[in-house]
Write an enzyme that holds these catalytic residues in place. Structure first.
Site, mmCIF file in Angstrom:
data_model
loop_
_atom_site.group_PDB
_atom_site.id
_atom_site.type_symbol
_atom_site.label_atom_id
_atom_site.label_comp_id
_atom_site.label_asym_id
_atom_site.label_seq_id
_atom_site.Cartn_x
_atom_site.Cartn_y
_atom_site.Cartn_z
ATOM 1 N N LYS A 22 0.848 -1.203 0.000
ATOM 2 C CA LYS A 22 0.000 0.000 0.000
ATOM 3 C C LYS A 22 0.875 1.241 0.000
ATOM 4 C CE LYS A 22 -1.885 1.555 4.037
ATOM 5 N NZ LYS A 22 -1.577 2.944 4.381
ATOM 6 N N ASN A 23 1.872 1.258 0.891
ATOM 7 C CA ASN A 23 2.633 2.495 1.099
ATOM 8 C C ASN A 23 3.685 2.750 0.034
ATOM 9 O OD1 ASN A 23 0.987 2.895 3.254
ATOM 10 N ND2 ASN A 23 2.497 2.324 4.797
ATOM 11 N N ARG A 92 -4.963 10.149 4.483
ATOM 12 C CA ARG A 92 -3.745 10.940 4.672
ATOM 13 C C ARG A 92 -2.812 10.764 3.493
ATOM 14 N NH1 ARG A 92 -0.563 14.280 8.274
ATOM 15 N NH2 ARG A 92 1.579 13.815 7.728
ATOM 16 N N CYS A 116 -5.731 11.491 12.334
ATOM 17 C CA CYS A 116 -6.611 10.334 12.517
ATOM 18 C C CYS A 116 -6.381 9.852 13.954
ATOM 19 C CB CYS A 116 -6.270 9.249 11.502
ATOM 20 S SG CYS A 116 -4.584 8.706 11.634
ATOM 21 N N ARG A 121 -0.983 14.057 13.104
ATOM 22 C CA ARG A 121 -0.460 13.967 11.732
ATOM 23 C C ARG A 121 -0.248 15.366 11.112
ATOM 24 N NH1 ARG A 121 -1.875 8.734 10.090
ATOM 25 N NH2 ARG A 121 -0.168 8.827 8.582
ATOM 26 N N PRO A 122 0.512 16.251 11.737
ATOM 27 C CA PRO A 122 0.741 17.574 11.159
ATOM 28 C C PRO A 122 1.472 17.471 9.812
ATOM 29 C CG PRO A 122 2.240 17.169 12.973
ATOM 30 C CD PRO A 122 1.255 16.040 12.981
ATOM 31 N N ILE A 123 1.481 18.590 9.085
ATOM 32 C CA ILE A 123 2.178 18.580 7.785
ATOM 33 C C ILE A 123 3.207 19.705 7.713
ATOM 34 C CG2 ILE A 123 0.215 17.504 6.589
ATOM 35 C CD1 ILE A 123 -0.441 20.246 5.406
ATOM 36 N N ASP A 124 3.668 20.175 8.873
ATOM 37 C CA ASP A 124 4.609 21.297 8.903
ATOM 38 C C ASP A 124 5.893 20.986 8.135
ATOM 39 O OD1 ASP A 124 4.812 19.420 11.108
ATOM 40 O OD2 ASP A 124 6.475 20.625 11.828
ATOM 41 N N LEU A 125 6.362 19.756 8.203
ATOM 42 C CA LEU A 125 7.622 19.413 7.512
ATOM 43 C C LEU A 125 7.425 19.454 5.993
ATOM 44 C CD1 LEU A 125 8.828 16.411 9.728
ATOM 45 C CD2 LEU A 125 9.478 18.837 9.892
ATOM 46 N N ASP A 305 4.142 0.443 12.154
ATOM 47 C CA ASP A 305 2.915 -0.175 11.629
ATOM 48 C C ASP A 305 2.742 -1.617 12.094
ATOM 49 O OD1 ASP A 305 3.050 1.543 8.408
ATOM 50 O OD2 ASP A 305 2.502 2.200 10.414
ATOM 51 N N ILE A 327 6.989 6.926 17.167
ATOM 52 C CA ILE A 327 6.649 7.641 15.928
ATOM 53 C C ILE A 327 5.342 8.423 16.049
ATOM 54 C CG2 ILE A 327 6.239 7.418 13.436
ATOM 55 C CD1 ILE A 327 9.065 6.614 14.205
ATOM 56 N N ARG A 398 -8.695 -0.877 4.369
ATOM 57 C CA ARG A 398 -7.881 0.194 3.782
ATOM 58 C C ARG A 398 -6.498 -0.324 3.411
ATOM 59 N NH1 ARG A 398 -7.093 5.352 7.105
ATOM 60 N NH2 ARG A 398 -5.742 5.610 5.304
HETATM 61 C C1 EPZ Z 1 3.745 6.937 6.392
HETATM 62 O O1 EPZ Z 1 2.913 7.912 6.995
HETATM 63 C C2 EPZ Z 1 2.884 5.684 6.263
HETATM 64 N N1 EPZ Z 1 1.721 5.967 5.425
HETATM 65 C C3 EPZ Z 1 2.421 5.247 7.655
HETATM 66 O O2 EPZ Z 1 1.679 4.037 7.484
HETATM 67 C C4 EPZ Z 1 3.662 4.958 8.504
HETATM 68 O O3 EPZ Z 1 3.246 4.600 9.803
HETATM 69 C C5 EPZ Z 1 4.536 6.221 8.575
HETATM 70 O O4 EPZ Z 1 4.880 6.636 7.221
HETATM 71 C C6 EPZ Z 1 5.821 5.984 9.352
HETATM 72 O O5 EPZ Z 1 6.532 4.958 8.755
HETATM 73 C C7 EPZ Z 1 1.884 5.950 4.079
HETATM 74 O O6 EPZ Z 1 2.958 5.729 3.554
HETATM 75 C C8 EPZ Z 1 0.647 6.193 3.261
HETATM 76 P P1 EPZ Z 1 5.584 10.400 8.622
HETATM 77 P P2 EPZ Z 1 3.389 9.469 7.060
HETATM 78 O O7 EPZ Z 1 5.438 11.644 7.850
HETATM 79 O O8 EPZ Z 1 4.097 9.814 5.822
HETATM 80 C C9 EPZ Z 1 5.205 13.434 12.253
HETATM 81 C C10 EPZ Z 1 -0.180 2.618 7.705
HETATM 82 O O9 EPZ Z 1 -0.722 2.051 8.663
HETATM 83 N N2 EPZ Z 1 5.173 14.481 11.219
HETATM 84 O O10 EPZ Z 1 6.859 9.632 8.554
HETATM 85 O O11 EPZ Z 1 2.214 10.277 7.458
HETATM 86 C C11 EPZ Z 1 3.913 12.605 12.229
HETATM 87 O O12 EPZ Z 1 2.914 13.271 12.977
HETATM 88 C C12 EPZ Z 1 0.279 4.063 7.836
HETATM 89 O O13 EPZ Z 1 0.039 2.077 6.581
HETATM 90 C C13 EPZ Z 1 5.238 15.799 11.622
HETATM 91 O O14 EPZ Z 1 5.324 16.112 12.796
HETATM 92 O O15 EPZ Z 1 4.411 9.377 8.274
HETATM 93 C C14 EPZ Z 1 4.329 11.312 12.862
HETATM 94 O O16 EPZ Z 1 4.306 11.463 14.257
HETATM 95 C C15 EPZ Z 1 0.014 4.630 9.230
HETATM 96 N N3 EPZ Z 1 5.168 16.772 10.663
HETATM 97 C C16 EPZ Z 1 5.765 11.144 12.374
HETATM 98 O O17 EPZ Z 1 6.206 12.462 11.962
HETATM 99 C C17 EPZ Z 1 5.077 16.458 9.325
HETATM 100 O O18 EPZ Z 1 5.037 17.393 8.494
HETATM 101 C C18 EPZ Z 1 5.902 10.186 11.217
HETATM 102 O O19 EPZ Z 1 5.199 10.729 10.147
HETATM 103 C C19 EPZ Z 1 5.016 15.107 8.947
HETATM 104 C C20 EPZ Z 1 5.069 14.122 9.908
#
Ligand code: EPZ
Length: 417
Positions: A22-23, A92, A116, A121-125, A305, A327, A398
């Site tokens: 999926k990812n 997301r 969720c 799940r912020p998007i600041d980065l 995960d 995480i 999903r």
């Molecule tokens: C991806 O999510 C995966 N989803 C997630 O899988 C997986 O758990 C995660 O990476 C970590 O490996 C997909 O690939 C579709 P991150 P993503 O950005 O990209 C924080 C599943 O079950 N963060 O690495 O959203 C965030 O809040 C899903 O298949 C910020 O603070 O993960 C989290 O605490 C769940 N600011 C951490 O970083 C940002 O701008 C990891 O997030 C972005 C993220």
């Protein structure tokens, strides 16, 4: 039907083929927008999140057709940069359309992809990185408006190896003017798969598989044919389920080369593992034992995960273990449902739980509240005495093509969604 029924206490035996990831699939589908041509993406999992991404691509003007488990995406007439609201807020992973559309159209209007149950799940980065490439953002009536008159390569550092932010930078950088150097990039195998797809389309990317990626921008991109790798999280789910129920299974196509931390934990729990070219054999111990401490980490650490399914197995293992989730800030919701089955799980601060293994879990009605917690409840039902009903299976669908079909192939007594 939104529920799954399981008669527990049956050892898993047999073999099952692991679905496409999926990812890995979702960002590659977003990347097809970058070429004005047709790509054929093979081994796409038939799961709700992929169906949602297909709808989004069609809304944007792509022609998308299924050919077996391959998706043919013709992105020639991408017309809109408005991404439909219902699909975005519920998923997301549509966030990676942001980088692709900025690259292709120079502007995007999308619902703010909300958090969720596992975290805010912020998007600041994502925003900070894309701003360095010349993207401006505005919030208007709950929507996110992104604009880039001229998308320029930049030197960007991610303070946390965000998977999604790494993907968005890659997707924006390949068509930007000039080179982009990204440090602090995520190392997850899904990033490598995306780099491989983009390079097959004609992109120039150095550093694949490392935390320093250099993208030579402005290259013309062409359609290509690409095979999505197998899903390491689905493989890990069935691997730990087998450890919890006993028995032995062969996980066909399991990408074990990407699963070092998973295999290491499985061995420490007493599993016998034998890797082969086309998958991995798993021999469960009589009763699993768990290490004193388990903690999740960015790749190559233990994947967040799989934390919930390991929590479920730890609940029936010998001894006790402290599980720390590093995480996401709220990824122990499944514990309350496991307690209903007799699990002994105590909170230890905001990011950890202490699990004391019990002889066996009791089957009963439990509710899935998110994807991986739902899979963990199915695994718990396989291990429990008696019948378990898991509701909320829309969450499980999903990410799992057909968890009931897969587990039935391994001898489980399971029916439902
Ligand atoms: C991806 O999510 C995966 N989803 C997630 O899988 C997986 O758990 C995660 O990476 C970590 O490996 C997909 O690939 C579709 P991150 P993503 O950005 O990209 C924080 C599943 O079950 N963060 O690495 O959203 C965030 O809040 C899903 O298949 C910020 O603070 O993960 C989290 O605490 C769940 N600011 C951490 O970083 C940002 O701008 C990891 O997030 C972005 C993220």
């Amino acid at each position: 039907m939104d529920s799954i029924r399981i008669q527990g206490g049956v050892e898993l035996q047999g073999k099952v083929r692991i679905q496409g990831s999926k990812n890995a699939c979702l960002p590659v589908l977003a990347a097809t927008l970058l070429t004005g041509e047709t790509s054929l993406i093979r081994n796409c999992p038939k799961i709700a999140d992929v169906y949602a991404m297909v709808s989004l691509l069609r809304e944007l003007g792509c022609s998308v057709t299924w050919q077996g488990n391959a998706l043919a995406v013709d992105a020639d007439s991408v017309r809109g940069e408005e991404i439909g609201s219902e699909a975005v807020t519920g998923m997301r992973s549509s966030l990676c359309l942001l980088g692709a559309l900025i690259g292709r159209c120079g502007q995007v209007v999308m619902e703010h992809p909300g958090g969720c149950v596992i975290g805010s799940r912020p998007i600041d980065l994502h925003l900070a990185a894309l701003q360095q490439m010349g993207v401006t953002f505005q919030e208007k009536e709950g929507k996110l408006l992104a604009n880039a008159d001229r998308l320029c390569g930049a030197s960007i550092h991610l303070p946390f190896p965000s998977v999604g932010a790494t993907e968005n930078v890659l997707l924006a950088a390949v068509l930007a003017q000039g080179d982009t150097c990204l440090t602090g990039a995520a190392l997850e195998p899904e990033i490598t798969a995306l780099c491989r797809y983009l390079k097959q389309c004609g992109a120039e990317i150095d550093g694949e598989g490392t935390s320093r990626l250099v993208v030579r921008g402005g290259r013309r991109l062409y359609g290509t044919e690409f095979v999505i790798p197998a899903d390491r999280i689905v493989a890990g789910t069935y691997l730990f389920a087998c450890i919890g129920t006993g028995g032995n299974v062969f996980l066909e196509q399991a990408p074990w080369e990407e699963m070092d931390a998973v295999l290491e934990l499985a061995r420490s729990m007493g599993a016998g593992l034998c890797t082969a070219e086309d998958g991995v054999y798993v021999q469960a111990p009589d009763r699993p034992s768990t290490p004193e401490r388990i903690f999740t980490a960015p790749h190559p650490g233990f994947p967040t995960d799989l934390q919930s399914v390991v929590l479920a197995v730890a609940a029936v293992s010998q001894g006790e273990t402290l599980i720390r989730e590093t995480i996401f800030e709220n990824r122990f919701r499944v514990a309350e449902e496991l307690r209903k089955m007799g699990a002994c799980v105590e909170e230890r601060g905001a990011d950890s739980v202490l699990v004391r293994g019990v002889e066996e879990l009791r089957g009963g009605p439990v509710e899935a509240k998110e994807l991986r917690g739902g899979a963990a409840l199915v695994a718990a039902g396989l291990m429990a005495r008696g019948e378990t009903t898991v509701t909320g299976c829309r969450y499980i669908n999903r990410g799992y093509e057909n968890i009931c079909r897969d587990l039935r192939e391994l001898g489980a007594r399971i029916t439902g969604a």
